[in-house]
Design an enzyme around this catalytic site. Structure first.
Site, PDB file in Angstrom:
ATOM      1  CE  LYS A   1      38.224 -16.427  20.550  1.00  0.00           C
ATOM      2  NZ  LYS A   1      38.292 -17.856  20.222  1.00  0.00           N
TER       3      LYS A   1
ATOM      4  CB  ALA B   1      34.463 -19.397  11.943  1.00  0.00           C
ATOM      5  CD1 TRP B   2      34.353 -23.966  14.870  1.00  0.00           C
ATOM      6  CD2 TRP B   2      34.405 -25.087  12.938  1.00  0.00           C
ATOM      7  NE1 TRP B   2      33.086 -24.427  14.613  1.00  0.00           N
ATOM      8  CE2 TRP B   2      33.087 -25.119  13.444  1.00  0.00           C
ATOM      9  CE3 TRP B   2      34.676 -25.733  11.735  1.00  0.00           C
ATOM     10  CZ2 TRP B   2      32.051 -25.766  12.790  1.00  0.00           C
ATOM     11  CZ3 TRP B   2      33.650 -26.375  11.080  1.00  0.00           C
ATOM     12  CH2 TRP B   2      32.354 -26.382  11.603  1.00  0.00           C
ATOM     13  CG  ASN B   3      34.683 -22.224   8.227  1.00  0.00           C
ATOM     14  OD1 ASN B   3      35.233 -21.290   8.816  1.00  0.00           O
ATOM     15  ND2 ASN B   3      33.718 -22.044   7.370  1.00  0.00           N
TER      16      ASN B   3
ATOM     17  CD  GLU C   1      32.184 -11.429   5.864  1.00  0.00           C
ATOM     18  OE1 GLU C   1      31.306 -12.220   5.488  1.00  0.00           O
ATOM     19  OE2 GLU C   1      32.506 -10.425   5.219  1.00  0.00           O
TER      20      GLU C   1
ATOM     21  CB  SER D   1      27.202 -18.756  14.709  1.00  0.00           C
ATOM     22  OG  SER D   1      27.466 -18.329  16.031  1.00  0.00           O
TER      23      SER D   1
ATOM     24  CB  CYS E   1      29.801 -19.019   6.080  1.00  0.00           C
ATOM     25  SG  CYS E   1      31.030 -18.330   4.969  1.00  0.00           S
TER      26      CYS E   1
ATOM     27  CG  ASP F   1      44.265 -26.206  13.245  1.00  0.00           C
ATOM     28  OD1 ASP F   1      44.052 -26.724  14.355  1.00  0.00           O
ATOM     29  OD2 ASP F   1      44.510 -24.991  13.100  1.00  0.00           O
TER      30      ASP F   1
ATOM     31  CD  GLU G   1      36.334 -10.960   6.315  1.00  0.00           C
ATOM     32  OE1 GLU G   1      36.124 -12.134   5.994  1.00  0.00           O
ATOM     33  OE2 GLU G   1      36.992 -10.630   7.323  1.00  0.00           O
TER      34      GLU G   1
HETATM   35  P1  NAP Z   1      31.108 -19.171  16.576  1.00  0.00           P
HETATM   36  O1  NAP Z   1      30.777 -20.201  17.569  1.00  0.00           O
HETATM   37  O2  NAP Z   1      30.154 -18.061  16.392  1.00  0.00           O
HETATM   38  O3  NAP Z   1      32.552 -18.602  16.967  1.00  0.00           O
HETATM   39  C1  NAP Z   1      33.237 -17.654  16.183  1.00  0.00           C
HETATM   40  C2  NAP Z   1      34.375 -17.051  17.004  1.00  0.00           C
HETATM   41  O4  NAP Z   1      33.848 -16.175  18.005  1.00  0.00           O
HETATM   42  C3  NAP Z   1      35.179 -18.102  17.773  1.00  0.00           C
HETATM   43  O5  NAP Z   1      36.528 -17.699  17.802  1.00  0.00           O
HETATM   44  C4  NAP Z   1      34.547 -18.048  19.141  1.00  0.00           C
HETATM   45  O6  NAP Z   1      35.354 -18.570  20.155  1.00  0.00           O
HETATM   46  C5  NAP Z   1      34.324 -16.562  19.286  1.00  0.00           C
HETATM   47  N1  NAP Z   1      33.326 -16.181  20.280  1.00  0.00           N
HETATM   48  C6  NAP Z   1      32.298 -16.898  20.788  1.00  0.00           C
HETATM   49  N2  NAP Z   1      31.584 -16.162  21.660  1.00  0.00           N
HETATM   50  C7  NAP Z   1      32.168 -14.947  21.726  1.00  0.00           C
HETATM   51  C8  NAP Z   1      31.904 -13.742  22.459  1.00  0.00           C
HETATM   52  N3  NAP Z   1      30.872 -13.643  23.289  1.00  0.00           N
HETATM   53  N4  NAP Z   1      32.718 -12.678  22.275  1.00  0.00           N
HETATM   54  C9  NAP Z   1      33.750 -12.756  21.396  1.00  0.00           C
HETATM   55  N5  NAP Z   1      34.068 -13.874  20.698  1.00  0.00           N
HETATM   56  C10 NAP Z   1      33.274 -14.957  20.850  1.00  0.00           C
HETATM   57  O7  NAP Z   1      31.323 -19.798  15.119  1.00  0.00           O
HETATM   58  P2  NAP Z   1      32.018 -21.187  14.743  1.00  0.00           P
HETATM   59  O8  NAP Z   1      31.156 -22.287  15.272  1.00  0.00           O
HETATM   60  O9  NAP Z   1      33.454 -21.157  15.088  1.00  0.00           O
HETATM   61  O10 NAP Z   1      31.915 -21.154  13.150  1.00  0.00           O
HETATM   62  C11 NAP Z   1      30.788 -21.528  12.457  1.00  0.00           C
HETATM   63  C12 NAP Z   1      29.934 -20.326  12.097  1.00  0.00           C
HETATM   64  O11 NAP Z   1      30.744 -19.359  11.424  1.00  0.00           O
HETATM   65  C13 NAP Z   1      28.827 -20.676  11.126  1.00  0.00           C
HETATM   66  O12 NAP Z   1      27.646 -20.012  11.505  1.00  0.00           O
HETATM   67  C14 NAP Z   1      29.337 -20.137   9.800  1.00  0.00           C
HETATM   68  O13 NAP Z   1      28.327 -19.828   8.892  1.00  0.00           O
HETATM   69  C15 NAP Z   1      30.084 -18.926  10.244  1.00  0.00           C
HETATM   70  N6  NAP Z   1      31.071 -18.523   9.233  1.00  0.00           N
HETATM   71  C16 NAP Z   1      30.860 -17.381   8.509  1.00  0.00           C
HETATM   72  C17 NAP Z   1      31.752 -17.014   7.512  1.00  0.00           C
HETATM   73  C18 NAP Z   1      31.542 -15.771   6.688  1.00  0.00           C
HETATM   74  O14 NAP Z   1      32.503 -15.305   6.102  1.00  0.00           O
HETATM   75  N7  NAP Z   1      30.356 -15.224   6.607  1.00  0.00           N
HETATM   76  C19 NAP Z   1      32.883 -17.806   7.266  1.00  0.00           C
HETATM   77  C20 NAP Z   1      33.077 -18.951   8.034  1.00  0.00           C
HETATM   78  C21 NAP Z   1      32.162 -19.305   9.009  1.00  0.00           C
HETATM   79  P3  NAP Z   1      35.358 -20.168  20.452  1.00  0.00           P
HETATM   80  O15 NAP Z   1      34.559 -20.842  19.404  1.00  0.00           O
HETATM   81  O16 NAP Z   1      36.789 -20.521  20.404  1.00  0.00           O
HETATM   82  O17 NAP Z   1      34.745 -20.342  21.780  1.00  0.00           O
END
Ligand code: NAP
Length: 486
Positions: free
Chosen positions: A178, A153-155, A252, A231, A286, A95, A460
């Site tokens: 989701k 998030a995807w990571n 987060e 993000s 993150c 994945d 968390e």
């Molecule tokens: P992202 O683009 O912000 O997406 C996070 C989730 O939110 C995805 O499932 C996304 O859907 C969904 N989403 C997007 N727009 C939304 C909206 N308007 N309403 C509701 N949901 C919405 O983040 P990412 O690119 O997947 O992950 C990378 C980011 O996550 C980095 O900034 C990283 O630092 C952060 N992160 C933080 C932590 C922590 O614990 N602090 C841990 C891991 C990652 P889709 O992407 O499927 O469109």
């Protein structure tokens, strides 16, 4: 290596896999080769509706169980995950592209830890008795919130699903989760396993789709709480949408965390910490310490040791247990990383090593280290979310604290020093939620995890998460007569 059975449909609703091919197709790529390994369908409004109804129904039944009974289900799920760690780790690798060397020790295992930990706590979630003057007294009751939404998030798709589900379910809530559309497979397995462990149908549902599906979940009146890992820009949108209905949130979010290495640090440990804090999961973490502040007097030695150690990175087939560095999750993320590397070079930072795209299928780039980075450079200010380490020089403690804190983010921070007084003093002064002293990026379930400033709201893991998935009811009990003024 054998591949485990992949999830058999796109969504998991009311205790079973569900397909709805009316939803837009979503291709899932194996990041190591780019090959399509699954085609799912985005949830239509009908699927979202069914998932929320199923969660609402299951929640009432689930909350009526004793905490011990709920905990038993979670602990059983943890055991199943533990027993299937190999297959789940292979799926996580397919994945996300993260090497099996990592996924076999950091993903399903960490999810199982959360289920076991919160399963153990579930039976002890009680209120208080509060004695009051005149024989009166009060008590508090800890109640579930209702239906919670998890957005991943995807990571870390398995870990994120479990870190959200475990405390939510322990407290008597149900969840609709989701996953990121980039890594949608692993959360389905978590749902399947929770059902097998005895969770009632509808307790943990998974619906797929892009941000618009997350937005529909966030604004639905059936939802009491939204927990996002993502993000900062997404966090702002989701927080605002949830606030409009006064929903609870956990956020987060991202970071640009400082890792401060003093001149008296154990250099090998510090180099190890910097590697863990920048190149684990190909930098897609993150809490990474991407601004590495190194005392000027040891900067050159640090860079030499680091360059030596990076020679030891094994970049190759992520399913080979010897591989220690995998691809980026997607072409889009790889291009973001490449554009930051170009910006760093353009701004005058010195690219010491790495940063080259590898000429092979998939999304491969070598771990990059920039030296001579200054605070004003874009690469030192913005979250890159890839394997790009920025090394900055510093001369004294006050200066480095001020510079480390000069960011809108506040997720993590690390300090390497042999001087314990200094270590604790500097950690106390750093504006970050999750800190490390002579270490980096440890996240055991017993510790609260989360950020301050723009990096998040809530925590968390640990007992702290219970506060974020339950609410208190307080009850005043008068033992005497009621005295009213008229
Ligand atoms: P992202 O683009 O912000 O997406 C996070 C989730 O939110 C995805 O499932 C996304 O859907 C969904 N989403 C997007 N727009 C939304 C909206 N308007 N309403 C509701 N949901 C919405 O983040 P990412 O690119 O997947 O992950 C990378 C980011 O996550 C980095 O900034 C990283 O630092 C952060 N992160 C933080 C932590 C922590 O614990 N602090 C841990 C891991 C990652 P889709 O992407 O499927 O469109």
């Amino acid at each position: 290596m054998t591949y485990p059975t992949q999830p058999v449909a796109s969504h998991y609703v009311h205790g079973a896999y569900v397909e709805d091919s009316a939803g837009a197709p979503m291709e899932v790529n194996y990041p190591a080769t780019g090959e399509v390994i699954a085609t799912l369908h985005e949830a239509t409004p009908a699927i979202v509706d069914r998932a929320l109804d199923a969660a609402r129904e299951a929640q009432a039944e689930w909350a009526a169980l004793s905490g011990t009974e709920r905990g038993r289900v979670l602990r059983r799920a943890a055991d199943i995950i533990g027993a299937r760690n190999h297959d789940l780790s292979v799926l996580e690798t397919r994945d996300t592209g993260k090497p099996y060397q990592e996924t076999s020790v950091a993903d399903a295992t960490s999810g199982a830890d959360a289920l076991e930990y919160f399963g153990g706590l579930a039976g002890s979630l009680t209120g208080e008795h509060i004695p009051l003057p005149g024989g009166d007294w009060a008590y508090t009751m800890r109640e579930p919130l209702g239906v919670c939404v998890g957005l991943g998030a995807w990571n870390y798709p398995t870990q994120i699903a479990c870190w959200k589900a475990a405390p939510a379910l322990a407290c008597g809530n149900a969840m609709v989760f989701k996953p990121s559309e980039t890594t949608p497979l692993c959360a389905l397995k978590v749902a399947e396993i929770l059902t097998e462990a005895g969770a009632p149908p509808g307790l943990f549902n998974v619906v797929q789709g892009a941000g618009r599906v997350g937005a529909a979940l966030t604004t639905d009146p059936r939802v009491a709480k939204v927990s996002l890992t993502g993000s900062v820009p997404t966090g702002k949108r989701v927080y605002a949408a949830a606030a409009a209905e006064m929903k609870h949130v956990t956020m987060e979010l991202g970071g640009k965390s400082p890792l401060v290495i003093f001149e008296d640090a154990d250099l090998d440990d510090a180099v190890g910490g910097a590697i863990l804090g920048n190149f684990y999961s190909s930098g897609q973490v993150c809490s990474n310490g991407t601004r590495v502040f190194v005392h000027r007097s040891i900067r050159d030695t640090f860079l030499d040791r680091l360059a030596e150690r990076l020679q030891g990175a094994v970049i190759g087939d992520p399913l080979d247990p010897a591989t220690s560095f995998g691809p980026m999750v997607s072409e889009a993320q790889l291009q973001i990383v490449q554009s930051y590397i170009a910006k760093g070079v353009g701004e005058g930072a010195r690219l010491v090593t790495g940063g080259q795209r590898l000429d092979r299928p998939g999304y491969w780039i070598t771990p990059a280290v920039f030296a001579d980075v200054t605070d004003d450079m874009v690469i030192a200010r913005e979250e890159i979310f890839g394997p790009v380490m920025c090394v900055l020089d510093f001369d004294d403690e006050d200066e480095v604290i001020a510079r480390a804190n000069a960011t809108e983010y506040g997720l993590s921070a690390g300090v390497f020093t042999r001087d314990l007084r200094r270590g604790h003093r500097v950690i106390a002064a750093l504006q970050a939620g999750s800190c490390f002293l002579n270490s980096y990026n440890d996240a055991p379930v017993e510790l609260p995890f989360g950020g301050v400033k723009m990096s998040g709201v809530g925590r968390e893991n640990s007992k702290a998460a219970i506060e974020h998935y339950s609410q208190m009811k307080s009850v005043y009990v008068r033992m005497g007569r009621v005295e009213a003024p008229f």
